[in-house]
Write a protein that holds these residues in place. Structure first.
Motif, PDB file in Angstrom:
ATOM      1  N   TRP A  92       8.388   3.884   3.420  1.00  0.00           N
ATOM      2  CA  TRP A  92       7.527   3.431   2.409  1.00  0.00           C
ATOM      3  C   TRP A  92       6.405   4.342   2.049  1.00  0.00           C
ATOM      4  O   TRP A  92       5.328   4.226   2.793  1.00  0.00           O
ATOM      5  CB  TRP A  92       7.255   1.946   2.450  1.00  0.00           C
ATOM      6  CG  TRP A  92       6.559   1.569   1.192  1.00  0.00           C
ATOM      7  CD1 TRP A  92       6.980   1.607  -0.156  1.00  0.00           C
ATOM      8  CD2 TRP A  92       5.686   0.407   1.111  1.00  0.00           C
ATOM      9  NE1 TRP A  92       5.811   1.022  -1.105  1.00  0.00           N
ATOM     10  CE2 TRP A  92       5.239   0.161  -0.058  1.00  0.00           C
ATOM     11  CE3 TRP A  92       5.070  -0.395   2.051  1.00  0.00           C
ATOM     12  CZ2 TRP A  92       4.426  -0.874  -0.351  1.00  0.00           C
ATOM     13  CZ3 TRP A  92       3.992  -1.251   1.657  1.00  0.00           C
ATOM     14  CH2 TRP A  92       3.786  -1.495   0.337  1.00  0.00           C
TER      15      TRP A  92
ATOM     16  N   SER B 261      12.095   1.117   7.680  1.00  0.00           N
ATOM     17  CA  SER B 261      11.940   1.535   6.285  1.00  0.00           C
ATOM     18  C   SER B 261      10.811   2.349   5.852  1.00  0.00           C
ATOM     19  O   SER B 261       9.559   2.076   6.224  1.00  0.00           O
ATOM     20  CB  SER B 261      11.817   0.183   5.282  1.00  0.00           C
ATOM     21  OG  SER B 261      11.922   0.234   3.986  1.00  0.00           O
TER      22      SER B 261
ATOM     23  N   LYS C 225      10.499   4.324  -1.347  1.00  0.00           N
ATOM     24  CA  LYS C 225      10.701   3.301  -0.457  1.00  0.00           C
ATOM     25  C   LYS C 225      12.255   3.269  -0.137  1.00  0.00           C
ATOM     26  O   LYS C 225      13.048   3.143  -1.240  1.00  0.00           O
ATOM     27  CB  LYS C 225      10.474   1.981  -1.010  1.00  0.00           C
ATOM     28  CG  LYS C 225      10.501   0.967   0.139  1.00  0.00           C
ATOM     29  CD  LYS C 225       9.759  -0.453  -0.539  1.00  0.00           C
ATOM     30  CE  LYS C 225       9.507  -1.306   0.763  1.00  0.00           C
ATOM     31  NZ  LYS C 225      10.859  -2.108   0.893  1.00  0.00           N
TER      32      LYS C 225
ATOM     33  N   GLY D 166      13.542   3.656  -5.117  1.00  0.00           N
ATOM     34  CA  GLY D 166      14.060   3.225  -3.943  1.00  0.00           C
ATOM     35  C   GLY D 166      15.309   3.997  -3.394  1.00  0.00           C
ATOM     36  O   GLY D 166      15.600   4.999  -3.840  1.00  0.00           O
TER      37      GLY D 166
ATOM     38  N   TYR E  89       4.005   4.524  -0.610  1.00  0.00           N
ATOM     39  CA  TYR E  89       3.842   3.631  -1.792  1.00  0.00           C
ATOM     40  C   TYR E  89       3.159   4.392  -2.940  1.00  0.00           C
ATOM     41  O   TYR E  89       3.549   4.307  -4.222  1.00  0.00           O
ATOM     42  CB  TYR E  89       3.355   2.317  -1.558  1.00  0.00           C
ATOM     43  CG  TYR E  89       1.928   2.203  -1.920  1.00  0.00           C
ATOM     44  CD1 TYR E  89       1.193   2.069  -3.313  1.00  0.00           C
ATOM     45  CD2 TYR E  89       1.054   2.335  -0.887  1.00  0.00           C
ATOM     46  CE1 TYR E  89      -0.208   1.902  -3.303  1.00  0.00           C
ATOM     47  CE2 TYR E  89      -0.513   2.304  -0.986  1.00  0.00           C
ATOM     48  CZ  TYR E  89      -0.966   1.929  -2.379  1.00  0.00           C
ATOM     49  OH  TYR E  89      -2.407   1.770  -2.570  1.00  0.00           O
TER      50      TYR E  89
ATOM     51  N   SER F 144       7.937  -0.451   6.566  1.00  0.00           N
ATOM     52  CA  SER F 144       8.039  -1.823   5.733  1.00  0.00           C
ATOM     53  C   SER F 144       9.214  -2.623   6.366  1.00  0.00           C
ATOM     54  O   SER F 144       9.570  -3.564   5.770  1.00  0.00           O
ATOM     55  CB  SER F 144       7.888  -1.583   4.181  1.00  0.00           C
ATOM     56  OG  SER F 144       9.330  -1.094   4.013  1.00  0.00           O
TER      57      SER F 144
END
Lengths: 327, 218
Positions: free
Chosen positions: A214, A212, A221, A133, A216, A247
């Motif tokens: 992201w 955000s 993220k 993160g 994945y 996100s």
């Protein structure tokens, strides 16, 4: 409890334990080797590999617990179910509620599992540096060479070569992510291309509202906040495509705020970056100097601050668009 | 008391319904039969400072010229797949700098170029000159064209749509090829929502004004 009952109880537990151990070992092995390598987020980056391993370890621990409950339930339903002819229950009632041995075993096993998970959690945070993160504007850790690369990027003297940390700035805007490459003259692109076997320092910010970033499959993220530089590190490990999504619900076209990215070989990346740097040179000249954040200033129709062609530097921020009202 | 409650509930429902259905105009304008299969399709739109009608007459928006030659308030256009689209944007609005100059670069068109009043354009410095009125951007296709503004000092700016060619305007032309079938959203990247926070509310955040869909069909 009579010796006969005690002997019978031990027999039951032994049978349950044997079935539980055999089924658990088989299920864990099948999961670890057949399913585990395919569990999201995959293995495209070191962060993704760490997260996949963490998920698989948690699953391998959880699976025997689940199987233990099912085996016990199945055994009890089969062997200890009440008979229709009115025969008394063989196990249950007061004897079951006060079975200290069972209680001690249950509490000990679950305590050990929880403590092991806590130890592993600390290991993942300290050694693997969390889950990929955003680390915030002042990360408590950084990969070797990252600070030097980021300092050089901010100073405008950055030049990336294979084997070094690549600084990529992620800029969120309603409703598209764009990416700046300070190691190649600070050009901006709507494509996110990364070199393989390279440590990436994502520096994530926004020009308007909260987004955000992201990616994945990269297991990265990070929130994109206006006037905040949110740093996230990872190391690329595998060639391939990945998807970037926003996100954070950010308005009308939030659902369209996604793009594909690619991890390519270092030579392919260098070719792409240098050719894009050349192709975009005319437009790059009009971008503000590279900075960690950009003031999402009141401009355009909403603010009416028409530009005078002069950018007022806000170190370490810079203005995208109109001149600041305060300057 | 009950009556007041019923009125309050009615007002809330009306407000929510109004927010959720803010007067989407037009419907989908179909260009799939406009030309023989495989032939380029001509698509002409105009953009201006105020639509002049409907629930938000002061909002900036687009009109599209239908295959029958009528100006229609719609931002959803049905186009044939794998076909060259020759697009003409008649830009009547004044401008401002781009929040992100990245959108000042022409990308995704055939040749990565456009023309403004007949002059080639590959990128435009929005911090100089007249600024950019709007952009026509289809993010999923990498298509972006800055729509160069008319001078804000002009005394001949079109007030409300539809705008006649006698008003000051820039004519921007470019061509792009549609991909396979699918719905591709397009939007403006100039924060042109006058009076809204950071310029991204109002027409920028309402379907049918400064964004829409290219409905590409096989």
């Amino acid at each position: 409890m009579s010796p006969q009952n005690s002997k019978s109880e031990v027999g039951h537990l032994r049978r349950i334990a044997v079935v539980w151990v055999v089924v658990s070992v088989v299920a864990d092995l099948l999961f670890w080797f057949l399913v585990g390598p395919h569990v999201p987020p995959g293995r495209m980056t070191e962060t993704a590999i760490n997260n996949q391993r963490t998920f698989n370890i948690l699953f391998v621990i959880a699976l025997p617990v689940l199987i233990g409950v099912w085996v016990y339930l199945g055994y009890a339903a089969t062997v200890w179910s009440a008979k229709r002819d009115g025969a008394p229950e063989s196990v249950g009632g007061e004897a079951a509620r006060t079975n200290q041995k069972a209680q001690v075993w249950w509490m000990s096993v679950t305590s050990v599992i929880v403590i092991l998970l806590a130890v592993y959690g600390f290991y993942a945070v300290v050694v693997e540096h969390g889950s990929g993160g955003g680390e915030g504007p002042n990360p408590v850790w950084s990969p070797e060479g990252a600070i030097q690369a980021e300092t050089a990027a901010l100073g405008g003297g950055s030049s990336w070569t294979p084997g070094h940390v690549l600084v990529v700035q992620v800029i969120g805007q309603q409703w598209k992510f764009t990416y700046r490459y300070p190691g190649f003259g600070g050009f901006e692109s709507d494509q996110l291309i990364l070199p393989n076997h390279t440590t990436i320092a994502f520096n994530v910010t926004s020009l308007d509202v909260i987004h955000s970033f992201w990616a994945y499959q990269l297991s990265v993220k990070a929130d994109a906040n206006p006037q905040v530089n949110n740093v996230a590190y990872t190391e690329t490990k595998q060639l391939g495509s990945f998807v970037v999504r926003c996100s954070e619900l950010c308005g009308l076209w939030h659902g369209s705020m996604f793009n594909d990215g690619r991890i390519v070989s270092q030579s392919d990346f260098t070719n792409w970056a240098t050719s894009t740097q050349t192709a975009n040179a005319a437009n790059t000249a009009h971008l503000p100097p590279f900075a960690w954040t950009y003031v999402p200033d009141a401009n355009g129709a909403s603010g009416g601050f028409y530009p005078d062609g002069t950018f007022t530097p806000y170190s370490p921020s810079e203005i995208y668009g109109a001149k600041s009202p305060a300057s | 008391m009950l009556g007041l409650f019923a009125v309050a509930v009615g007002l809330v429902i009306t407000a929510v319904a109004g927010f959720l259905t803010p007067g989407v105009p037009g419907g989908i304008v179909n260009f799939t039969g406009a030309q023989p299969s495989g032939q380029p399709v001509n698509l002409t739109v105009q953009t201006f400072g105020a639509i002049g009608t409907g629930p938000h007459p002061t909002w900036v928006s687009y009109l599209v010229k239908s295959p029958q030659g009528q100006w229609v308030h719609s931002t959803d256009w049905e186009l044939p797949a794998n076909t060259v689209i020759n697009m003409t944007v008649i830009q009547y609005d004044s401008g401002s700098p781009l929040r992100n100059q990245q959108w000042g670069q022409v990308t995704g068109t055939i040749g990565n170029t456009a023309s403004v009043n007949g002059k080639a354009l590959s990128q435009y410095d929005s911090n100089s000159g007249n600024g950019v009125g709007h952009t026509f951007t289809v993010p999923a296709l990498g298509l972006d064209i800055p729509l160069v503004a008319v001078p804000s000092t002009s005394k001949n700016i079109c007030g409300t749509a539809p705008c006649a060619s006698s008003f000051d305007h820039n004519t921007i032309t470019f061509s792009f090829k549609t991909p396979g079938a699918g719905n591709y959203s397009w939007q403006c990247f100039v924060p042109c929502g006058l009076g809204y926070l950071f310029g991204n509310g109002g027409p920028m955040s309402t379907q049918g004004y400064m964004g829409g869909f290219l409905k590409v069909v096989a």
